[in-house]
Motif scaffolding. Structure first.
Motif, PDB file in Angstrom:
ATOM      1  N   GLN A  43       0.807  -1.217   0.000  1.00  0.00           N
ATOM      2  CA  GLN A  43       0.000   0.000   0.000  1.00  0.00           C
ATOM      3  C   GLN A  43       0.841   1.270   0.000  1.00  0.00           C
ATOM      4  O   GLN A  43       0.288   2.368   0.006  1.00  0.00           O
ATOM      5  CB  GLN A  43      -0.936   0.020   1.211  1.00  0.00           C
ATOM      6  N   SER A  44       2.153   1.126  -0.024  1.00  0.00           N
ATOM      7  CA  SER A  44       3.045   2.283  -0.112  1.00  0.00           C
ATOM      8  C   SER A  44       4.071   2.031  -1.210  1.00  0.00           C
ATOM      9  O   SER A  44       4.933   1.165  -1.082  1.00  0.00           O
ATOM     10  CB  SER A  44       3.766   2.522   1.222  1.00  0.00           C
TER      11      SER A  44
ATOM     12  N   GLY B 257       1.882  11.907  -0.338  1.00  0.00           N
ATOM     13  CA  GLY B 257       1.035  11.668  -1.493  1.00  0.00           C
ATOM     14  C   GLY B 257      -0.388  12.107  -1.244  1.00  0.00           C
ATOM     15  O   GLY B 257      -0.777  12.466  -0.130  1.00  0.00           O
ATOM     16  N   ASP B 258      -1.193  12.030  -2.284  1.00  0.00           N
ATOM     17  CA  ASP B 258      -2.592  12.459  -2.189  1.00  0.00           C
ATOM     18  C   ASP B 258      -3.350  11.650  -1.151  1.00  0.00           C
ATOM     19  O   ASP B 258      -4.127  12.189  -0.363  1.00  0.00           O
ATOM     20  CB  ASP B 258      -3.261  12.319  -3.558  1.00  0.00           C
TER      21      ASP B 258
ATOM     22  N   PRO C  92      -3.020  20.771   8.353  1.00  0.00           N
ATOM     23  CA  PRO C  92      -2.733  19.498   7.676  1.00  0.00           C
ATOM     24  C   PRO C  92      -1.577  19.601   6.689  1.00  0.00           C
ATOM     25  O   PRO C  92      -1.355  20.652   6.086  1.00  0.00           O
ATOM     26  CB  PRO C  92      -4.041  19.190   6.948  1.00  0.00           C
ATOM     27  N   TYR C  93      -0.864  18.499   6.541  1.00  0.00           N
ATOM     28  CA  TYR C  93       0.121  18.384   5.475  1.00  0.00           C
ATOM     29  C   TYR C  93      -0.598  18.270   4.141  1.00  0.00           C
ATOM     30  O   TYR C  93      -1.655  17.642   4.030  1.00  0.00           O
ATOM     31  CB  TYR C  93       1.007  17.157   5.675  1.00  0.00           C
ATOM     32  N   LEU C  94      -0.018  18.858   3.099  1.00  0.00           N
ATOM     33  CA  LEU C  94      -0.577  18.815   1.758  1.00  0.00           C
ATOM     34  C   LEU C  94       0.277  17.914   0.873  1.00  0.00           C
ATOM     35  O   LEU C  94       1.483  17.761   1.103  1.00  0.00           O
ATOM     36  CB  LEU C  94      -0.661  20.215   1.167  1.00  0.00           C
ATOM     37  N   ALA C  95      -0.346  17.323  -0.131  1.00  0.00           N
ATOM     38  CA  ALA C  95       0.385  16.496  -1.079  1.00  0.00           C
ATOM     39  C   ALA C  95       1.529  17.294  -1.693  1.00  0.00           C
ATOM     40  O   ALA C  95       1.356  18.454  -2.074  1.00  0.00           O
ATOM     41  CB  ALA C  95      -0.557  15.990  -2.157  1.00  0.00           C
ATOM     42  N   GLY C  96       2.699  16.672  -1.761  1.00  0.00           N
ATOM     43  CA  GLY C  96       3.879  17.329  -2.301  1.00  0.00           C
ATOM     44  C   GLY C  96       4.794  17.909  -1.237  1.00  0.00           C
ATOM     45  O   GLY C  96       5.954  18.221  -1.517  1.00  0.00           O
TER      46      GLY C  96
END
Length: 564
Positions: A38-39, A168-169, A198-202
């Protein structure tokens, strides 16, 4: 697989058959070795280990530690699980690193002062934390069959935690959803948010305290977790919040090597995990029941097959509740009988082809777990194979990060039965084999499974999903063996679940024809739609080409099949 829900039954079956004939969704194909998890980041770590000369066990250890960093909802060092290993030469073996109850545990611990069941205490408190087993289990597997130095297998996880990795997303959405839970625990909020945002994708997620803990494990092995600084940090968190785990509990924990269960299905050898996992018993028992039906002729997704499958599931889960638990506390479990062809034949006779059975807490009409887990499959160049499932129980377990330790704690004590005799139509089970006791391992549905044919490796499969795990794994096997799907098709195909109680078929809402569902209702089945079930990660060895085919479950993002 494409989703069509308004087709008549006959056309729906033809559509599914056509998907198989056309090749459907193509799997990832490689020649030499593969990790599916899953990763995708962790899959790459495992594949790199094999390219560096490591075997499937080495890759599994490195992948598991990497997932403790990159897939925090279920990858872990604060939880536990099971590993099934089939070497290219020699006998298969299994490693049990399920969490264990602390010495202060007892059967009535989930009842409040009024004698009423307390869900929060059972699932969402420091008392719900079991003694973690992952580090001990990975080390035992490595010591038994690994080839590369231990430090080299833990080091990639250290670097991912210290230097960080790109969010990631899927992880962005997952972390954002958990913020209300993290807000209860300052260490959790500090680790998985940017001062509450929150952390964002990227963006880069660094976990320096987790890196320090992983360094201790890298340098000291299990002693770096079960003793010394890490153990003291964990126990301090327990003492400050009413938890039960002591330093003595930590030091006493030991992983166990067990003999896998061996069954057969249409000429394939089926290798599964024995208790305290119920997965091996469940998968083999259901396959035995279904072996007496021509599933291929009826077709994938047909009402006849869904009825047969749900009835097999119903019976197997009733057996699970009545008989299974920790074998060290239940030495008389009739495991051999439960997985026998004879027992399956008797159960099969009780299935009415036109009518659903009735299951209640009190009676049967035949004679006689959280969904956030993670699984990965590994095959190396020599065709050694690992099927590994481990978990924190709920998504992010208890949501409690050990202050100073940087790792999440499980809430696996929630897998013990609620209280003696407390079996309800809603799904609470109160049977004796799985009541809490000191140093007892709680019953699990994790189902790491390997198939072989004519002495050669054929398939590695497994899934997260609480009690749905067993049925998800079952369906990946049926999809490949009976319906001749490739690895990706087998993973993509729609799924159902029945667990005896509550008495209903749970099904992925967009995956089955309305006509089929109408037939099932006429048979007396209660139906319950859900959006998705499980996240199977499958590898198949193509006997004709020699290639490995990987199927990645896109029901949950960020996964990947990586090989060479």
């Amino acid at each position: 697989m494409l989703r069509l829900t308004a087709l008549p039954l006959s056309l729906f079956m033809l559509f599914n058959a056509a998907c198989v004939a056309w090749g459907g969704n193509a799997p990832t194909r490689v020649r030499t070795a593969m990790v599916v998890s899953q990763s995708e980041i962790a899959s790459q770590v495992g594949a790199d280990v094999m390219q560096a000369g490591g075997n499937a066990i080495d890759a599994a250890v490195a992948t598991a530690f990497a997932m403790a960093v990159t897939h925090p909802s279920a990858g872990n060092i604060g939880g536990g699980g099971f590993l099934v290993f089939r070497p290219a030469d020699g006998e298969p073996t299994a490693f049990d690193f399920r969490e264990q109850a602390p010495a202060a545990a007892h059967p009535l611990m989930w009842l409040n002062e009024k004698g009423e069941y307390d869900y929060e205490r059972h699932h969402e408190s420091h008392q719900a934390v079991g003694v973690p087993g992952t580090v001990a289990g990975l080390h035992m597997a490595w010591k038994t069959a690994g080839t590369l130095p231990w430090k080299s297998l833990v080091e990639p996880a250290v670097r991912l935690a210290a230097d960080g990795f790109v969010v990631g997303d899927g992880l962005e959405r997952s972390l954002k959803e958990q913020i209300p839970r993290f807000e209860q625990y300052p260490a959790s909020l500090a680790q998985f948010t940017k001062a509450g945002e929150p952390y964002l994708a990227g963006e880069i997620l660094k976990q320096p305290e987790l890196a320090k803990t992983l360094e201790r494990i890298r340098d000291q092995g299990p002693a770096g977790f079960y003793e010394g600084e890490t153990a003291r940090l964990l126990v301090h968190a327990m003492e400050a919040n009413g938890g039960l785990i002591t330093l003595a509990d930590m030091k006493a924990y030991q992983a166990k090597r067990r003999t896998p269960l061996i069954g057969s299905y249409r000429g394939y050898e089926v290798i599964g995990m024995p208790p305290p996992s119920s997965g091996g018993v469940g998968v083999i028992e259901m396959l035995n029941i279904l072996e007496g039906f021509d599933l291929r002729a009826a077709g994938f997704g047909s009402a006849a097959n869904l009825h047969r499958m749900s009835e097999a599931m119903r019976r197997s889960f009733a057996d699970r509740a009545h008989y299974l638990g920790d074998p060290d506390f239940n030495p008389e479990m009739p495991v051999a009988s439960l997985i026998s062809k004879e027992h399956a034949a008797e159960l099969r006779k009780t299935i009415d082809a036109t009518q659903a059975s009735i299951s209640t807490p009190e009676s049967f009409v035949w004679p006689y777990e959280s969904v956030e887990t993670t699984h990965f499959s590994v095959v190396d160049a020599d065709r050694n194979a690992v099927s590994l499932t481990y978990t924190l129980e709920y998504a992010y377990g208890s949501a409690i990060v050990v202050p100073g330790g940087g790792f999440l704690l499980n809430n696996e004590m929630g897998d013990f039965n609620a209280a003696p005799g407390m079996t309800t139509a809603g799904g609470l089970i109160g049977t004796k084999p799985n009541l809490a006791l000191p140093q007892k391992r709680m019953l699990s549905s994790m189902s790491p499974t390997i198939l072989a044919k004519d002495g050669e490796l054929f398939m590695v499969t497994g899934s997260p999903g609480g009690r749905t795990i067993i049925n998800t794994v079952l369906q990946t096997v049926l999809n490949v063996v009976d319906h001749q799907m490739n690895a990706q098709e087998a993973v993509d195909a729609g799924r159902i679940h029945h667990q005896w109680l509550p008495s209903r078929i749970q099904y992925e809402g967009q995956e089955f024809s309305p006509d089929t569902l109408a037939i099932l209702r006429k048979m007396g089945h209660a139906l319950y739609p859900i959006s998705k079930q499980g996240a199977a990660e499958v590898i198949i060895v193509n006997a004709k080409t020699g290639q490995l085919e990987g199927g990645v479950d896109r029901r949950r993002p960020d996964g990947g099949a990586v090989g060479y």
